[in-house]
Structures are given as structure tokens and as C-alpha cells.
Scaffold this motif. Structure first.
Motif, mmCIF file in Angstrom:
data_model
loop_
_atom_site.group_PDB
_atom_site.id
_atom_site.type_symbol
_atom_site.label_atom_id
_atom_site.label_comp_id
_atom_site.label_asym_id
_atom_site.label_seq_id
_atom_site.Cartn_x
_atom_site.Cartn_y
_atom_site.Cartn_z
ATOM 1 N N ASN A 128 0.993 -1.160 -0.056
ATOM 2 C CA ASN A 128 0.012 -0.149 -0.008
ATOM 3 C C ASN A 128 0.821 1.314 -0.175
ATOM 4 O O ASN A 128 0.538 2.111 -0.701
ATOM 5 C CB ASN A 128 -0.722 -0.155 1.249
ATOM 6 C CG ASN A 128 -1.803 -1.103 1.145
ATOM 7 O OD1 ASN A 128 -2.034 -2.060 0.226
ATOM 8 N ND2 ASN A 128 -2.894 -1.355 2.316
ATOM 9 N N HIS A 129 1.861 1.221 0.836
ATOM 10 C CA HIS A 129 3.005 2.450 0.999
ATOM 11 C C HIS A 129 4.018 2.347 -0.062
ATOM 12 O O HIS A 129 4.301 2.923 -0.739
ATOM 13 C CB HIS A 129 3.099 2.705 2.383
ATOM 14 C CG HIS A 129 4.013 3.746 2.405
ATOM 15 N ND1 HIS A 129 3.854 5.362 1.744
ATOM 16 C CD2 HIS A 129 5.477 3.933 2.960
ATOM 17 C CE1 HIS A 129 5.098 5.912 2.146
ATOM 18 N NE2 HIS A 129 6.059 5.017 2.612
ATOM 19 N N LEU A 130 4.764 1.478 0.369
ATOM 20 C CA LEU A 130 6.221 1.504 -0.213
ATOM 21 C C LEU A 130 6.376 0.985 -1.581
ATOM 22 O O LEU A 130 7.037 1.822 -2.494
ATOM 23 C CB LEU A 130 7.215 0.348 0.569
ATOM 24 C CG LEU A 130 7.730 0.713 2.022
ATOM 25 C CD1 LEU A 130 8.323 -0.292 2.687
ATOM 26 C CD2 LEU A 130 8.431 1.927 2.046
ATOM 27 N N GLY A 131 5.349 0.267 -2.010
ATOM 28 C CA GLY A 131 5.372 0.017 -3.496
ATOM 29 C C GLY A 131 4.767 1.033 -4.268
ATOM 30 O O GLY A 131 5.587 1.496 -5.379
ATOM 31 N N HIS A 132 3.925 2.002 -3.773
ATOM 32 C CA HIS A 132 3.612 3.441 -4.518
ATOM 33 C C HIS A 132 4.521 4.437 -4.186
ATOM 34 O O HIS A 132 4.783 5.235 -5.156
ATOM 35 C CB HIS A 132 2.182 3.576 -3.958
ATOM 36 C CG HIS A 132 1.061 3.040 -4.325
ATOM 37 N ND1 HIS A 132 0.304 2.242 -3.468
ATOM 38 C CD2 HIS A 132 0.459 2.819 -5.643
ATOM 39 C CE1 HIS A 132 -0.868 1.789 -4.394
ATOM 40 N NE2 HIS A 132 -0.624 1.918 -5.676
ATOM 41 N N PHE A 133 5.217 4.261 -3.074
ATOM 42 C CA PHE A 133 6.342 5.362 -2.795
ATOM 43 C C PHE A 133 7.402 5.239 -4.098
ATOM 44 O O PHE A 133 7.733 5.966 -4.866
ATOM 45 C CB PHE A 133 6.998 5.209 -1.589
ATOM 46 C CG PHE A 133 8.213 5.868 -1.264
ATOM 47 C CD1 PHE A 133 8.079 7.199 -0.689
ATOM 48 C CD2 PHE A 133 9.635 5.503 -1.655
ATOM 49 C CE1 PHE A 133 9.172 7.928 -0.641
ATOM 50 C CE2 PHE A 133 10.554 6.239 -1.243
ATOM 51 C CZ PHE A 133 10.413 7.370 -0.797
ATOM 52 N N ALA A 134 7.939 3.700 -4.261
ATOM 53 C CA ALA A 134 8.764 3.390 -5.049
ATOM 54 C C ALA A 134 8.248 3.783 -6.569
ATOM 55 O O ALA A 134 9.107 4.108 -7.531
ATOM 56 C CB ALA A 134 9.153 1.979 -5.071
ATOM 57 N N LEU A 135 7.244 3.408 -7.056
ATOM 58 C CA LEU A 135 6.802 3.735 -8.214
ATOM 59 C C LEU A 135 6.433 5.461 -8.510
ATOM 60 O O LEU A 135 7.029 5.614 -9.599
ATOM 61 C CB LEU A 135 5.289 3.370 -8.364
ATOM 62 C CG LEU A 135 4.303 3.354 -9.653
ATOM 63 C CD1 LEU A 135 5.183 2.547 -10.662
ATOM 64 C CD2 LEU A 135 2.899 3.176 -9.485
ATOM 65 N N ALA A 136 6.044 6.198 -7.446
ATOM 66 C CA ALA A 136 5.762 7.493 -7.702
ATOM 67 C C ALA A 136 7.003 8.257 -7.976
ATOM 68 O O ALA A 136 7.485 9.093 -8.753
ATOM 69 C CB ALA A 136 4.982 8.253 -6.598
#
Length: 320
Positions: A128-136
Motif C-alpha cells: 500500500n505504501h512502499l510500492g507506491h512510494f517506489a513507483l511515484a
């Protein structure tokens, strides 16, 4: 025009022309993501539907092309639980040279048993967080090139279950509670909106957190039928309970779409949005009602600390 809890994504996007805009929706093959992608595609945007299940994703993209009359909807495989998958995606998109005007960080997992991502992160914080953080952060060159990009971070009223545990975010030492972990990940999604805007607003990139509302979607897949009935979310036969205040997926996607296109949000970021409006902080002892959030979810000091923590974790997976 004012919208509310009953507004749909199609109503919110009506009157907006997104021709020439590039949008990406994670988890766009079903539920809120599908409705978000449908609205953006219907307004003329090129929409990339991102997800892990290729067969499901390709079918969703074909369905959206048929329903919207747009051939600008495509599926691309992405696993937010794998930093390698994210890295491959971001490098490919940036190399293609297309600006990214709208990034909807919609995908998520809710209340599973303790599981870990490919990189060793607790699955809810990791996805929910780290995956989207890395993506953005990997897509920053494409977001900058848009000259006015919006990132939409799906949070939840569940953020009230707890602030981020900065000392043990991945439950390496603490007893695991699935709902606490979900709430912490949703707080992280809100704090991310604050930190991303603080760092990159001067580059034309803003991010707002969204509370979509209560909606029955695949998000509840880890909750068994008996538990759903105990929570009052399902009737005796396992069907959707008739609950006041619950939304349809089209209504649930409305605030995400509003965050992506509303003219009154031009240059506005670091906010928590609920029912197509900017929510207010709640400082009383009881649970915050609709339209409010707990202040720690947008605390700028916590947001900066989470950003630093996240940078360290995604650069050195397995150490958090």
C-alpha cells in the motif's frame, strides 16, 4: 459544481477534456480502480491500467475500450510487492518519454494474515505504501514533464487505527495485528501526499490523499464470510448487507477522480479529501466523522520522517 457522497466518477469528470493526457491507475482492473480508469478514459485520457493479473487486466482494458469507445486504454503488468517489477516499469515508462499527468495510487491489500513482499516488507505497508512510494519516485521524470501532474494516494478512514510505527514498520519485532497494520499503511498513504507535495510542488507535482468511502470490492477478499457477517458487512447468505452510508464503486471512485481533475485543486496538495471535498482535522477524543481526519495523518514532521524511512527501505530492502 459541488459534489457529495452520492456523486459518481462519471458525474465528476463530466465537462473535463483530458485529450492528450496520460493517466495511470494501479489496481485498475477491478473495483474503484476500474471505475476511476473508466471515467478518465471516457474524458479522453490515455489510461494505463496496472496490475499483477495479466488475464484480468487485459480483459478489463478491452472492456473499457469497448465501453468508452476509446482505444487509448492499455494494460501493463505491475507487481507493487516487488521492487524489481516497479523498477522495470518506471525505467520503461521514463525511457518512452511520455509525460505522466495523473497517477492514481489505488491498488491495495487489506487485513491479510502476516505475509511479506518479495523484498521482505510486511505486505500492507510494503504494497500500500512502499510500492507506491517506489513507483511515484521512479516516475518523477515523467511527472515533471507533465508540467502540472497530480498524484492521488488512496487512504482510508482506517487511518484512525494508528500512526506509522517508525521503529518497527514491518512487524519484525511487534505482534502482528492485521487491522492495525492496515490502518498504519493508510496513515502512510496520507503522509506520503504531504511529503511528495512538499518536495515537488515547485516542479508542478502535487499529491492529495483520498478517503473513497465504504464500498464492497475485492479489497475484502482476505476477510472470511463469517467475519464479514460479524462485522455487519454481509447478510446471512454472504451477500452485501444493506448498510447506510456505503457507496457503489462508481460513487467510491468519485473522490479519486475529483482529486485528479478538479480545477479548484490546481496547485493544491497535501490535503485529505473525503466526499469530493477537502476534509478537516478532528481533535476530539471520539472517532472522526465523515469529512474529517486525525491530525497525525497530515503531520508534516511525520511525513518528512516517513519519506526518509521509505527512501532507506526501498534502497536497502530487508533492513526494516
Amino acid at each position: 459544481m459541488a459534489f457529495d457522497a452520492t456523486s459518481t466518477a462519471a458525474e465528476v469528470v463530466s465537462g473535463h477534456d483530458l485529450t492528450g493526457k496520460e493517466a495511470m491507475v494501479t489496481g485498475g482492473a477491478s473495483g474503484l480502480g476500474l471505475e476511476t480508469a473508466r471515467a478518465l478514459a471516457g474524458a479522453g485520457a490515455r489510461v494505463v491500467v496496472a496490475g499483477r493479473d495479466a488475464a484480468k487486466g487485459e480483459a478489463a482494458a478491452a472492456r473499457l475500450r469497448a465501453e468508452t469507445g476509446s482505444d487509448l486504454v492499455v494494460f501493463r503488468s505491475l507487481d507493487l510487492g516487488s521492487l524489481k517489477s516497479i523498477e522495470n516499469w518506471t525505467h520503461g515508462h521514463v525511457a518512452a518519454g511520455r509525460p505522466l499527468h495523473i497517477l492514481v495510487a489505488n491498488a491495495g491489500v487489506m487485513a491479510p494474515p502476516l505475509t511479506r513482499t518479495a523484498d521482505g516488507f510486511e505486505s500492507q505497508f510494503g504494497t500500500n505504501h512502499l510500492g507506491h512510494f517506489a513507483l511515484a519516485t521512479g516516475l518523477l521524470p515523467s511527472l515533471r514533464a507533465a508540467d502540472g501532474a497530480r498524484v492521488v494516494s488512496l487512504s482510508s478512514r482506517a487511518h484512525r487505527r494508528g500512526d506509522v510505527d517508525f521503529d518497527d514498520p514491518n512487524y519484525l519485532r511487534s505482534p502482528y495485528d492485521p487491522w492495525e497494520a492496515y490502518g498504519r499503511s493508510k496513515t502512510a498513504n496520507a503522509l506520503f501526499a504531504v511529503a511528495l507535495t512538499d518536495r515537488f510542488a515547485d516542479d508542478g507535482i502535487t499529491c492529495n490523499a483520498v478517503m473513497p468511502g465504504a464500498i464492497r470490492t475485492g479489497l475484502q477478499r482476505h476477510i472470511g464470510p463469517e467475519r464479514l457477517r460479524e462485522m455487519g458487512w454481509a447478510d446471512a447468505d454472504g451477500g452485501l448487507a444493506d448498510l447506510p452510508g456505503w457507496k457503489t464503486p462508481a460513487q467510491g471512485a468519485a473522490t479519486s477522480v475529483w482529486a485528479a481533475v478538479a480545477r479548484e485543486l490546481d496547485g493544491v496538495g497535501g490535503k485529505y479529501l473525503d466526499d469530493c471535498a477537502i476534509a478537516e482535522p478532528w481533535t476530539k477524543d471520539d472517532d472522526p466523522p465523515t469529512g474529517h481526519y486525525l491530525p497525525y495523518a497530515l503531520d508534516p514532521v511525520h511525513a518528512a520522517r516517513l519519506w526518509d524511512l521509505s527512501e532507506g527501505l526501498v534502497s536497502r530492502p530487508g533492513r526494516g
